[in-house]
Structures are given as C-alpha cells and as structure tokens.
Design a protein around this motif. Structure first.
Motif, PDB file in Angstrom:
ATOM      1  N   GLY A 121       4.419  -5.547   7.236  1.00  0.00           N
ATOM      2  CA  GLY A 121       4.293  -4.094   7.305  1.00  0.00           C
ATOM      3  C   GLY A 121       5.615  -3.441   7.669  1.00  0.00           C
ATOM      4  N   THR A 122       5.888  -2.295   7.049  1.00  0.00           N
ATOM      5  CA  THR A 122       7.113  -1.565   7.333  1.00  0.00           C
ATOM      6  C   THR A 122       6.900  -0.090   7.028  1.00  0.00           C
ATOM      7  OG1 THR A 122       9.475  -1.362   6.851  1.00  0.00           O
ATOM      8  CG2 THR A 122       8.056  -2.037   5.040  1.00  0.00           C
ATOM      9  N   ASN A 123       7.642   0.740   7.713  1.00  0.00           N
ATOM     10  CA  ASN A 123       7.544   2.186   7.476  1.00  0.00           C
ATOM     11  C   ASN A 123       8.407   2.637   6.311  1.00  0.00           C
ATOM     12  OD1 ASN A 123       5.757   2.512   9.545  1.00  0.00           O
ATOM     13  ND2 ASN A 123       7.317   3.056  11.058  1.00  0.00           N
ATOM     14  N   SER A 124       9.487   1.929   6.067  1.00  0.00           N
ATOM     15  CA  SER A 124      10.367   2.299   4.955  1.00  0.00           C
ATOM     16  C   SER A 124      10.732   1.035   4.174  1.00  0.00           C
ATOM     17  CB  SER A 124      11.629   2.998   5.475  1.00  0.00           C
ATOM     18  OG  SER A 124      12.288   2.169   6.411  1.00  0.00           O
ATOM     19  N   PRO A 125       9.897   0.697   3.178  1.00  0.00           N
ATOM     20  CA  PRO A 125      10.151  -0.540   2.429  1.00  0.00           C
ATOM     21  C   PRO A 125      11.468  -0.485   1.662  1.00  0.00           C
ATOM     22  CG  PRO A 125       8.336   0.714   1.461  1.00  0.00           C
ATOM     23  CD  PRO A 125       8.744   1.424   2.694  1.00  0.00           C
ATOM     24  N   LYS A 126      12.068  -1.661   1.559  1.00  0.00           N
ATOM     25  CA  LYS A 126      13.310  -1.826   0.791  1.00  0.00           C
ATOM     26  C   LYS A 126      12.970  -2.494  -0.530  1.00  0.00           C
ATOM     27  CE  LYS A 126      16.074  -2.395   4.944  1.00  0.00           C
ATOM     28  NZ  LYS A 126      15.298  -2.852   6.073  1.00  0.00           N
ATOM     29  N   LEU A 127      13.816  -2.338  -1.516  1.00  0.00           N
ATOM     30  CA  LEU A 127      13.585  -2.950  -2.824  1.00  0.00           C
ATOM     31  C   LEU A 127      13.551  -4.467  -2.765  1.00  0.00           C
ATOM     32  CD1 LEU A 127      15.762  -0.644  -5.099  1.00  0.00           C
ATOM     33  CD2 LEU A 127      13.268  -0.693  -4.903  1.00  0.00           C
TER      34      LEU A 127
END
Length: 143
Positions: A121-127
């Motif tokens: 889980g993350t608030n700002s996913p990266k590519l």
C-alpha cells in the motif's frame, strides 16, 4: 517479477509488445470445451442430443498466485491504453506445457478486463511499484 519475453501481448495492427510475467497462466484452462451440447426429449421420451463446435469465445483469465504474477504500474498503464483502443486485437503468448502457446484475443470488457492490486500500500504510487494482476481476454478467430 520473472520475465523473459515469452509471455507477452502483441497488438496485431501496430506490433506494440507488452512483456508480461511468465507466472501468469490461464485460470481454469481445462474448464472450457470447444464442443457444446443441447439435449431435449421427443414426445415419445427419446433423448435428442445436438452438438456443435464453438469457433471462438474461449475466456482467458490470466492469473498467478499472489506475489508471483506481478507487473509494474507502468506496464499496467500500457495495458490499459491498449484495452481502450476500439477494435484492437492481440496475440497472447504464454507458457504452457513447456512451450509457448499463441492465441488471438481481445480484452474482455464485458467485465473487469484488468484488475490490479498493489503489492504494498502507498499513497503515491510510482511507475516502478508492483501490482498483483488479473487480465481477462476472449479468444477470437485467428483466420
């Protein structure tokens, strides 16, 4: 993620290739039958069996055990872009029985064609973040 370019999706018109995880495999591969039957009874009680061969429409739900069929967000974005091209058809190559199988498919947009759940889980996913995926296709005639 285990990839070696054997499991991939290729747009038949543009030749664009998306490399997938070799861990993705058609769920329920042996459930679908090319032969369909219809039974009914005549007035005297005799059973009438009609059979025919399906020409296409086999579902391909590509899945892997959790953590094994992961794709990056960048790959999922590429898949979504291909899914949203009207009339697009693809070659799906995947590993089965120690060989690469090839079928012509379209995304099955009658349901969720692409499901992706973040591995972490993350608030700002990266590519580069990984996602567990389920991809749904329908086989079409390859002519």
């Amino acid at each position: 993620m285990r990839t070696n370019a054997q499991t991939k999706l290729t747009n038949t018109a543009t030749g664009a290739v998306i490399i997938l995880s070799d861990s993705l495999y058609p769920e329920g591969e042996h459930d679908w039958s090319a032969i369909v039957s219809n039974t009914k009874y005549a007035l005297d009680g005799t059973m009438i069996v009609e059979q025919s061969e399906r020409k296409a429409g086999r579902p391909y739900t590509m899945q892997a055990p959790n953590g094994h069929g992961v794709l990056t967000l960048a790959t999922i974005n590429s898949l979504k872009a291909e899914r949203d091209k009207l009339g697009a058809t693809f070659w799906l190559d995947y590993l089965s029985n120690d060989t690469v199988q090839r079928v012509k498919v379209v995304f099955d947009t009658t349901q969720k064609a692409i499901e992706a759940t973040p591995v972490k889980g993350t608030n700002s996913p990266k590519l580069t973040d990984y996602y567990n995926v389920t991809l749904r296709f329908l086989e079409i005639p390859s002519e």
